[in-house]
Scaffold this motif. Structure first.
Motif, PDB file in Angstrom:
ATOM      1  N   GLY A 102     -11.462  -0.684  -7.905  1.00 58.11           N
ATOM      2  CA  GLY A 102     -10.640  -0.362  -6.738  1.00 58.11           C
ATOM      3  C   GLY A 102     -11.379  -0.775  -5.485  1.00 58.11           C
ATOM      4  O   GLY A 102     -12.381  -1.499  -5.548  1.00 58.11           O
ATOM      5  N   GLY A 103     -10.893  -0.304  -4.337  1.00 59.70           N
ATOM      6  CA  GLY A 103     -11.596  -0.627  -3.106  1.00 59.70           C
ATOM      7  C   GLY A 103     -10.829  -0.219  -1.873  1.00 59.70           C
ATOM      8  O   GLY A 103      -9.590  -0.177  -1.880  1.00 59.70           O
ATOM      9  N   THR A 241     -10.868   6.989   4.497  1.00 58.45           N
ATOM     10  CA  THR A 241     -10.099   5.859   5.031  1.00 58.45           C
ATOM     11  C   THR A 241      -8.841   6.350   5.730  1.00 58.45           C
ATOM     12  O   THR A 241      -8.479   5.875   6.819  1.00 58.45           O
ATOM     13  N   ARG A 242      -8.177   7.310   5.122  1.00 56.54           N
ATOM     14  CA  ARG A 242      -6.970   7.875   5.735  1.00 56.54           C
ATOM     15  C   ARG A 242      -7.299   8.587   7.041  1.00 56.54           C
ATOM     16  O   ARG A 242      -6.529   8.512   8.014  1.00 56.54           O
ATOM     17  N   PHE A 243      -8.451   9.247   7.068  1.00 56.04           N
ATOM     18  CA  PHE A 243      -8.899   9.900   8.300  1.00 56.04           C
ATOM     19  C   PHE A 243      -9.105   8.852   9.391  1.00 56.04           C
ATOM     20  O   PHE A 243      -8.699   9.045  10.548  1.00 56.04           O
ATOM     21  N   PRO A 281      -5.996   2.371   2.256  1.00 57.31           N
ATOM     22  CA  PRO A 281      -6.082   3.824   2.046  1.00 57.31           C
ATOM     23  C   PRO A 281      -5.647   4.285   0.662  1.00 57.31           C
ATOM     24  O   PRO A 281      -5.767   5.468   0.352  1.00 57.31           O
ATOM     25  N   ASN A 282      -5.152   3.357  -0.159  1.00 58.88           N
ATOM     26  CA  ASN A 282      -4.759   3.707  -1.521  1.00 58.88           C
ATOM     27  C   ASN A 282      -5.703   3.154  -2.578  1.00 58.88           C
ATOM     28  O   ASN A 282      -5.585   3.489  -3.756  1.00 58.88           O
ATOM     29  N   GLY A 283      -6.613   2.278  -2.175  1.00 52.13           N
ATOM     30  CA  GLY A 283      -7.667   1.813  -3.075  1.00 52.13           C
ATOM     31  C   GLY A 283      -7.230   0.929  -4.218  1.00 52.13           C
ATOM     32  O   GLY A 283      -8.027   0.627  -5.105  1.00 52.13           O
ATOM     33  N   THR A 327       0.186   8.950  -2.485  1.00 56.60           N
ATOM     34  CA  THR A 327       0.116   7.606  -1.929  1.00 56.60           C
ATOM     35  C   THR A 327       0.245   7.675  -0.409  1.00 56.60           C
ATOM     36  O   THR A 327       1.083   8.399   0.123  1.00 56.60           O
ATOM     37  N   TYR A 328      -0.592   6.924   0.282  1.00 62.06           N
ATOM     38  CA  TYR A 328      -0.523   6.839   1.736  1.00 62.06           C
ATOM     39  C   TYR A 328       0.567   5.854   2.095  1.00 62.06           C
ATOM     40  O   TYR A 328       0.519   4.681   1.722  1.00 62.06           O
ATOM     41  N   GLU A 329       1.568   6.297   2.838  1.00 61.01           N
ATOM     42  CA  GLU A 329       2.757   5.490   3.057  1.00 61.01           C
ATOM     43  C   GLU A 329       2.773   4.755   4.394  1.00 61.01           C
ATOM     44  O   GLU A 329       3.503   3.775   4.558  1.00 61.01           O
TER      45      GLU A 329
END
Length: 330
Positions: A102-103, A241-243, A281-283, A327-329
């Motif tokens: 992932g990443g 990442t989301r932050f 943000p979802n990797g 999931t980050y949308e």
């Protein structure tokens, strides 16, 4: 048991509890590229407690040459590397038991820089020029070859490029500024762009949307023996990442503690990375992208054949994390 002894034992338990908690944190060694704004995600994860919340003690080692981390991973000196998927695929093709899992730094954060007066107007103008890379087979080398391939430049002309090994993005850009080389792929720099000492020919990411830049690569043994640690690390990375995407001011405050940039530069960096969708943000990494990366290696002579996707990519841990955090949308 008398009250004095009970009190003493309670005091001892309270005193040793923090030590026990600290000792229980799982250590994770991670190799990163040269220190750059890209890694503000990692700095946020450390300073905002995302690693601590997952009971992890993460140690970072910055390595400028992207071909070196793979060797440290194989040797067991690192648990995870964030260096370049191309190098890991080459090693896997040669028998190394490695996987991309992932990443969050999947997008190409590079810019293509040229020397003013070099006569380079397009990528197709590179033959006959001095082009800086980190080392043969390194990330800057593979990315440049991918751009040449997209432009349809034949191998006979690519062979006329004079490849110059200069390790580190800043050093390669400086090579442009002092006139030692004509072009290079390197990190984005607002200051250099404003100065006019190097021309920004193009932003690389949109040119190669299927290219996976700097994913999480690890060993099969790490996946088998420390899967839970990997899962917690990936979870911390995705949440950090989301932050970053949701909290610009706090992110730039963290970045200011790591970089000697002006507020104007920090703001430009942040805009470049967000607008360019550099951070994921979802990797997730698709099987198609893994195949593209392998085919690129084959086409450029770095890999003998395209391996089955399951031999190079394991998305199961990221899938488990997404099932937990959603999931980050945006």
């Amino acid at each position: 048991m008398n009250s004095i002894l009970k009190t003493s034992l309670l005091a001892l338990a309270l005193a040793t509890a923090p030590i026990t908690a600290a000792m229980s944190a799982d250590a994770v060694k991670v190799a990163l590229p040269s220190k750059m704004f890209l890694n503000v995600v990692e700095f946020v994860a450390q300073e905002k407690g995302f690693y601590e919340a997952e009971d992890l003690e993460v140690e970072f080692t910055h390595i400028a040459d992207s071909s070196i981390p793979v060797r440290t991973l194989i040797a067991g000196d690192m648990d995870i590397i964030q260096a370049g998927m191309a190098e890991t695929l080459v090693a896997t093709g040669r028998g190394a038991e490695l996987k991309t899992v992932g990443g969050v730094h999947n997008g190409l954060h590079y810019a293509f820089w040229t020397r003013p007066g070099s006569g380079i107007e397009t990528i197709a103008d590179l033959p006959g020029k001095n082009v800086a890379i980190s080392s043969p087979g390194s990330l800057p080398h593979v990315v440049t070859l991918a751009l040449l391939q997209k432009e349809g430049v034949p191998q006979s002309k690519i062979d006329k490029i004079n490849w110059v090994s200069i390790q580190g993005s800043s050093a390669r850009i400086n090579g442009i500024i002092v006139g030692a080389v004509d072009a290079t792929v390197a990190s984005y720099s607002p200051e250099v762009e404003r100065s006019g000492d190097a021309n920004l020919l193009k932003i690389v990411g949109p040119e190669l949307p299927d290219y996976i830049m700097i994913p999480f690569d690890t060993t099969d043994r790490m996946i088998e023996e420390r899967r839970d640690v990997l899962k917690r690390f990936i979870k911390a990375q995705l949440l950090a990442t989301r932050f970053v995407l949701e909290n610009k001011d706090e992110t730039l405050a963290v970045a200011k503690g790591h970089f000697d940039y002006t507020d104007e530069d920090l703001d430009a960096f942040y805009k470049f990375y967000v607008d360019g969708r550099i951070w994921n943000p979802n990797g997730n990494i698709s099987a198609d992208a893994a195949t593209y990366m392998q085919q690129l290696n084959v086409d450029t002579g770095l890999q003998d054949e395209v391996l089955p996707v399951e031999e190079v990519l394991d998305t199961s841990i990221v899938d488990e994390v997404i099932a937990e955090i959603g999931t980050y949308e945006k």
